[in-house]
Motif scaffolding. Structure first.
Motif, short mmCIF file in Angstrom:
data_model
loop_
_atom_site.label_atom_id
_atom_site.label_comp_id
_atom_site.label_asym_id
_atom_site.label_seq_id
_atom_site.Cartn_x
_atom_site.Cartn_y
_atom_site.Cartn_z
N LEU A 93 0.23 53.58 76.83
CA LEU A 93 -0.37 52.64 75.88
C LEU A 93 0.71 52.01 75.00
O LEU A 93 0.68 50.80 74.72
CB LEU A 93 -1.40 53.35 75.00
N HIS A 97 0.50 49.00 78.38
CA HIS A 97 -0.42 49.07 79.50
C HIS A 97 -1.86 49.23 79.00
O HIS A 97 -2.11 49.91 78.00
CB HIS A 97 -0.06 50.24 80.42
N SER A 98 -2.79 48.64 79.71
CA SER A 98 -4.20 48.75 79.35
C SER A 98 -4.77 50.05 79.93
O SER A 98 -4.22 50.61 80.88
CB SER A 98 -4.98 47.56 79.89
N GLU A 100 -7.25 50.39 81.88
CA GLU A 100 -7.53 50.18 83.30
C GLU A 100 -6.26 50.33 84.14
O GLU A 100 -6.28 50.93 85.22
CB GLU A 100 -8.14 48.80 83.52
N GLN A 101 -5.16 49.79 83.64
CA GLN A 101 -3.89 49.91 84.37
C GLN A 101 -3.43 51.36 84.42
O GLN A 101 -2.92 51.83 85.45
CB GLN A 101 -2.82 49.04 83.70
N TYR A 121 -10.78 54.90 76.56
CA TYR A 121 -11.31 54.16 75.42
C TYR A 121 -12.06 55.08 74.45
O TYR A 121 -11.92 54.98 73.23
CB TYR A 121 -12.25 53.05 75.90
N LEU A 138 -3.58 49.79 71.79
CA LEU A 138 -4.25 48.98 72.80
C LEU A 138 -3.68 47.57 72.80
O LEU A 138 -3.17 47.09 71.77
CB LEU A 138 -5.75 48.93 72.53
N PRO A 139 -3.75 46.86 73.94
CA PRO A 139 -3.17 45.51 74.00
C PRO A 139 -3.69 44.58 72.92
O PRO A 139 -2.92 43.80 72.36
CB PRO A 139 -3.57 45.03 75.41
N GLN A 140 -5.00 44.65 72.60
CA GLN A 140 -5.55 43.77 71.57
C GLN A 140 -5.67 44.45 70.21
O GLN A 140 -6.03 43.79 69.23
CB GLN A 140 -6.91 43.24 72.01
N ARG A 280 -1.77 38.06 75.78
CA ARG A 280 -0.49 38.64 76.20
C ARG A 280 0.64 38.25 75.25
O ARG A 280 1.50 39.06 74.92
CB ARG A 280 -0.16 38.19 77.63
N ARG A 283 1.02 40.27 71.97
CA ARG A 283 1.70 41.56 71.97
C ARG A 283 3.08 41.46 71.34
O ARG A 283 3.56 42.40 70.71
CB ARG A 283 1.82 42.10 73.40
#
Length: 334
Positions: A93, A97-98, A100-101, A121, A138-140, A280, A283
């Motif tokens: 993380l 990376h998400s 899901e990834q 999550y 997390l990405p967001q 993206r 980030r």
């Protein structure tokens, strides 16, 4: 990660019930089912315990329901029970990376599912509730799950000559034809800091420009300057959200012959390509960043990395490669 273990099925549990009631030994049942006697013993020990509501003997259907409930419950806390896996997920993380990834990569490396994105999550937001702030990795970096509450009224009704995205050619939605783009604005917490972002739907190519302000005239000037460098075949349509900074969109139609369309109010996913691209970029350029200390070279470097990253949706070509191919294709047309 240990040996692969196949859980008992409903049919096997019903057979255990019938064979046990017929007086067969645990070893005999195990040989009959192709299981070890220890497996049968553990199954009876775990799923035949009497409770306040249940005083009967082993029941195969009840045991199967108990096992499924236990598996669902345990999956929620897998990361809490396995510190090595938890550390690996946190490191991934932190690398951007998400969930899901992370889950997909673990399944690829182990040859089987290790944990689901939903498990990650749930653990992330559980830890965030305990003030460990895992959600910031997390990405967001959203502080809570789900969609954010909608804002107030949309300025869509005040935009002249506005056409809804439902009138956009179907080829734009399918991403099969070059020249269909999306545009949006990245704002920052400090006053007067804005970046104009352009996204080509087919190739996923990204272009960015600083803006002195977010007036419609400044946005139009920068859009026209960028787009005028492209051949006419690469200027088919451009999709915006309903911000007033795009109020002079019709001038692009008049000067460049470019069709312009707008998302429905409160529906930014209708231009999902650029929303993903901005996510993206965030980030490296979060809203709280000071754009004044980001040089033009640094900004161009971020965009270059984005355009040079292989994408699965492009058969692992880069956006720059696909866009270059499309330009060559257009140039060779009679």
């Amino acid at each position: 990660m240990g040996q692969t273990y196949n859980h008992l099925s409903l049919r096997e549990r019903v057979e255990i019930e019938l064979l046990r009631s017929a007086g067969h030994s645990l070893r005999w049942i195990g040989r009959h089912l192709g299981r070890s006697a220890a497996t049968i013993s553990r199954e009876l020990r775990r799923n035949a315990r009497p409770t306040r509501q249940w005083h009967g003997s082993y029941d195969g259907e009840r045991a199967h329901a108990l096992a499924r409930r236990r598996r669902r419950w345990d999956a929620r806390f897998k990361l809490a029970r396995q510190p090595n896996l938890r550390a690996l997920v946190r490191q991934s993380l932190a690398m951007g990376h998400s969930p899901e990834q992370i889950a997909g990569r673990l399944a690829h490396e182990q040859g089987r599912p290790v944990l689901s994105p939903e498990s990650i999550y749930r653990f992330v937001y559980h830890r965030s509730g305990l003030k460990d702030y895992w959600h910031r990795l997390l990405p967001q970096a959203k502080s809570r799950r789900g969609r954010l509450r909608r804002g107030g009224a949309s300025p869509a009704s005040f935009i002249q000559q506005r056409l809804s995205v439902i009138h956009r050619p179907p080829e734009a939605a399918s991403r099969t034809v070059e020249g269909h783009g999306e545009a949006d604005l990245m704002g920052f917490s400090r006053y007067g800091q804005y970046v104009l972002v352009l996204h080509e739907r087919r190739s996923r190519l990204l272009l960015v420009d600083r803006l002195p302000n977010k007036t419609a005239a400044a946005v139009l000037d920068r859009l026209a300057g960028r787009l005028s460098l492209l051949p006419g075949e690469m200027l088919r349509s451009l999709t915006f959200d309903n911000g007033t900074e795009f109020a002079l969109h019709y001038r692009l139609r008049e000067t460049l012959g470019l069709s312009t369309f707008f998302c429905d109010p409160h529906a930014p996913w209708q231009k999902g390509g650029i929303e993903n691209a901005i996510g993206r970029l965030r980030r490296s350029l979060p809203r709280k960043a000071d754009l004044a200390v980001v040089s033009e070279r640094d900004l161009a470097g971020l965009v270059e990395v984005y355009n040079a990253t292989p994408r699965k949706c492009l058969a692992f070509l880069t956006p720059a490669e696909v866009f270059s191919q499309d330009l060559n294709h257009v140039a060779l047309q009679p």
